[in-house]
Design a protein around this motif. Structure first.
Motif, short mmCIF file in Angstrom:
data_model
loop_
_atom_site.label_atom_id
_atom_site.label_comp_id
_atom_site.label_asym_id
_atom_site.label_seq_id
_atom_site.Cartn_x
_atom_site.Cartn_y
_atom_site.Cartn_z
N LEU A 23 -21.86 68.94 25.75
CA LEU A 23 -20.63 68.91 24.95
C LEU A 23 -19.69 67.81 25.42
CD1 LEU A 23 -19.53 72.59 24.19
CD2 LEU A 23 -20.08 70.80 22.55
N LEU A 24 -19.59 67.64 26.73
CA LEU A 24 -18.70 66.60 27.26
C LEU A 24 -19.17 65.22 26.83
CD1 LEU A 24 -18.03 67.91 30.89
CD2 LEU A 24 -16.58 68.16 28.86
N ARG A 25 -20.47 65.01 26.79
CA ARG A 25 -21.00 63.71 26.34
C ARG A 25 -20.68 63.47 24.86
NH1 ARG A 25 -24.74 60.89 29.37
NH2 ARG A 25 -25.77 60.16 27.48
N LEU A 26 -20.75 64.52 24.05
CA LEU A 26 -20.36 64.37 22.65
C LEU A 26 -18.89 64.03 22.52
CD1 LEU A 26 -22.29 67.34 20.98
CD2 LEU A 26 -22.68 64.91 20.59
N ALA A 27 -18.05 64.68 23.32
CA ALA A 27 -16.62 64.37 23.29
C ALA A 27 -16.36 62.94 23.72
CB ALA A 27 -15.86 65.34 24.20
N ASP A 28 -17.05 62.50 24.75
CA ASP A 28 -16.91 61.12 25.22
C ASP A 28 -17.35 60.13 24.14
OD1 ASP A 28 -16.06 62.09 27.63
OD2 ASP A 28 -17.92 61.69 28.71
N TRP A 29 -18.48 60.45 23.48
CA TRP A 29 -18.97 59.55 22.44
C TRP A 29 -17.95 59.41 21.31
CZ3 TRP A 29 -19.70 60.40 17.25
CH2 TRP A 29 -20.29 59.33 16.56
N LEU A 30 -17.39 60.54 20.87
CA LEU A 30 -16.44 60.48 19.76
C LEU A 30 -15.19 59.71 20.17
CD1 LEU A 30 -15.85 61.26 16.86
CD2 LEU A 30 -14.89 63.42 17.71
N ALA A 31 -14.73 59.89 21.41
CA ALA A 31 -13.56 59.15 21.89
C ALA A 31 -13.84 57.66 21.93
CB ALA A 31 -13.15 59.64 23.28
N ALA A 32 -15.05 57.28 22.36
CA ALA A 32 -15.43 55.86 22.40
C ALA A 32 -15.55 55.30 20.99
CB ALA A 32 -16.75 55.69 23.15
N ARG A 33 -16.06 56.09 20.09
CA ARG A 33 -16.24 55.63 18.71
C ARG A 33 -14.90 55.49 17.99
NH1 ARG A 33 -17.21 53.68 14.37
NH2 ARG A 33 -18.92 54.18 12.93
N SER A 34 -14.07 56.52 18.08
CA SER A 34 -12.86 56.58 17.26
C SER A 34 -11.63 55.99 17.93
CB SER A 34 -12.55 58.05 16.90
OG SER A 34 -13.62 58.63 16.19
N GLY A 35 -11.56 56.10 19.26
CA GLY A 35 -10.32 55.71 19.92
C GLY A 35 -9.17 56.54 19.38
N LEU A 36 -8.11 55.87 18.94
CA LEU A 36 -6.97 56.56 18.34
C LEU A 36 -6.99 56.47 16.82
CD1 LEU A 36 -4.15 55.43 20.80
CD2 LEU A 36 -5.43 57.59 20.82
N SER A 37 -8.08 55.96 16.26
CA SER A 37 -8.12 55.70 14.82
C SER A 37 -8.65 56.86 13.99
CB SER A 37 -8.98 54.46 14.54
OG SER A 37 -8.48 53.34 15.22
N GLY A 38 -9.24 57.85 14.62
CA GLY A 38 -9.85 58.93 13.86
C GLY A 38 -9.61 60.27 14.51
N GLU A 39 -10.68 61.00 14.76
CA GLU A 39 -10.58 62.34 15.33
C GLU A 39 -11.18 62.37 16.73
OE1 GLU A 39 -10.71 65.35 11.56
OE2 GLU A 39 -12.64 64.51 12.20
N LEU A 40 -10.72 63.33 17.52
CA LEU A 40 -11.25 63.61 18.85
C LEU A 40 -11.59 65.10 18.92
CD1 LEU A 40 -8.56 61.71 20.97
CD2 LEU A 40 -10.83 60.87 20.33
N LEU A 41 -12.33 65.49 19.94
CA LEU A 41 -12.59 66.91 20.17
C LEU A 41 -11.48 67.48 21.06
CD1 LEU A 41 -16.45 67.12 20.75
CD2 LEU A 41 -15.14 67.24 18.61
N HIS A 42 -10.91 68.59 20.63
CA HIS A 42 -9.89 69.23 21.46
C HIS A 42 -10.55 69.73 22.74
CE1 HIS A 42 -6.91 72.05 22.93
NE2 HIS A 42 -6.04 71.54 22.07
#
Length: 383
Positions: free
Chosen positions: A291-310
């Protein structure tokens, strides 16, 4: 960076604010050496370090890194975030001065937007890495920001590492500053973090539970022979080898010094909050590495432009909501050090004006030239 051990309070503090222990913080930043006209990376680190060594005041500030196109500096530990930002600004200006005397410039970019053939340093350690990891070493021209926060003991430090894990992805999103790679837009805000995961010891960790388990795992990893030594433990957060600190390693080098200071402020808040939770007997959130890797991936992909995992629920929310959740999580710790209002204002400014990745893409859209992106970012580096 020099952390002085003068007793249990000094280990984790260095100062007090109205009876509140204030932890010291230090920052390591890696800067890209570039041609000031073309923006192309230049393998000049040895020459810049030699020039810096002529100034006695800089001898313990600048260090060599894996590639000759990189220059690293380390601040001294500070209790005041205003003082830390001032030192980051000073170190960046000194790096620019030394580089400028040799006809190059420094840019706080976490990857080179322009194509580059990285030159691995010639010392024994770097050559071992090149032999062991092949192309993964040669392509590791990525530049990060590492934040050290003092802790009282290894036991406290490991308890902190266990409890900050799900929040670190938010720092990646805030600091994201690497959208371009080898002349192309990657589609990521922090492509540096994706390249960094090519190291076999990099990334998030499971819950350790004790310092003894932490050190046993590291000894087992080194014993495999896949790592040269424990200096190659590249966890997202680790105990420092040299200082009585927790070292958080998830951030891109930030385009602006103010963002670097904000990241350092939030890291200190996370460390203090985690230590208080540990002392109160609160267990860490039990998210697994997957799960942490998925959260990291989404943060790397989106930055502040989209969504993150709470970090608590691991469900998607708009980035601004997750950033504000981080501020709420560390509110008490930041209030006690007098940093809360400045941190809130800095986050709001970043959400409004954009992180480094957003600034780079806006420059590219305006100029149509990656060369112009780099030369403009040289200017932003000193802002």
């Amino acid at each position: 960076m020099s952390y002085h051990r003068e007793g249990p309070v000094a280990d984790a503090a260095g100062s007090r604010r109205a009876g509140i222990r204030v932890r010291t913080v230090g920052v390591e930043e890696e800067l890209l050496l570039v041609d000031p006209e073309t923006g192309e990376p230049r393998a000049m680190s040895a020459a810049v370090l030699a020039r810096a060594a002529q100034d006695d005041a800089d001898q313990d500030v600048f260090e060599k890194e894996l590639h000759e196109q990189m220059l690293e500096f380390a601040t001294h530990p500070q209790s005041s975030m205003e003082s830390l930002r001032a030192e980051i600004v000073r170190c960046r200006k000194e790096a620019a001065r030394h580089a400028g005397e040799l006809g190059c410039a420094v840019a706080a970019l976490a990857t080179s937007p322009l194509p580059v053939s990285p030159a691995v340093g010639v010392n024994r350690r770097y050559q071992w890495m090149a032999d062991q990891y092949g192309i993964a070493t040669r392509e590791q021209l990525v530049l990060g920001c590492h934040v050290h926060v003092s802790v009282e003991s290894d036991e406290e430090g490991v308890a902190v590492i266990d409890r900050v894990r799900p929040w670190l992805q938010v720092l990646t999103a805030l600091s994201a500053n690497s959208p371009f790679w080898q002349g192309k837009d990657t589609g990521y805000s922090s492509y540096r973090s994706r390249v960094w995961l090519r190291w076999p010891s990099a990334g998030p960790t499971e819950i350790f539970g004790s310092a003894e388990r932490y050190h046993r795992l590291i000894a087992d990893m080194v014993a495999t022979g896949a790592l040269l030594d424990d200096g190659m433990i590249y966890f997202d957060a680790r105990l420092s080898r040299r200082y009585p600190t927790v070292e958080v390693r998830v951030s891109d080098v930030c385009l602006h010094s103010g963002t670097a200071a904000l990241v350092a402020t939030l890291v200190r808040g996370l460390v203090e909050t985690a230590a208080r939770e540990w002392r109160a007997g609160r267990e860490p959130l039990g998210h697994g590495v997957s799960l942490l890797r998925l959260a990291d991936w989404l943060a790397a992909r989106s930055g502040l432009s989209g969504e993150l995992l709470h970090p608590a629920t691991m469900r998607r929310l708009p980035a601004e909501a997750v950033v504000r959740a981080l501020l709420d999580h560390v509110e008490e710790a930041l209030t006690d050090t007098g940093d809360l209002e400045r941190a809130r204002a800095a986050c709001e400014e970043l959400l409004r004006d954009g992180n480094g990745a957003q600034v780079q893409r806006a420059l590219m859209e305006r100029t149509g030239s990656l060369r112009d992106v780099v030369t403009e970012c040289v200017r932003h580096t000193q802002a």
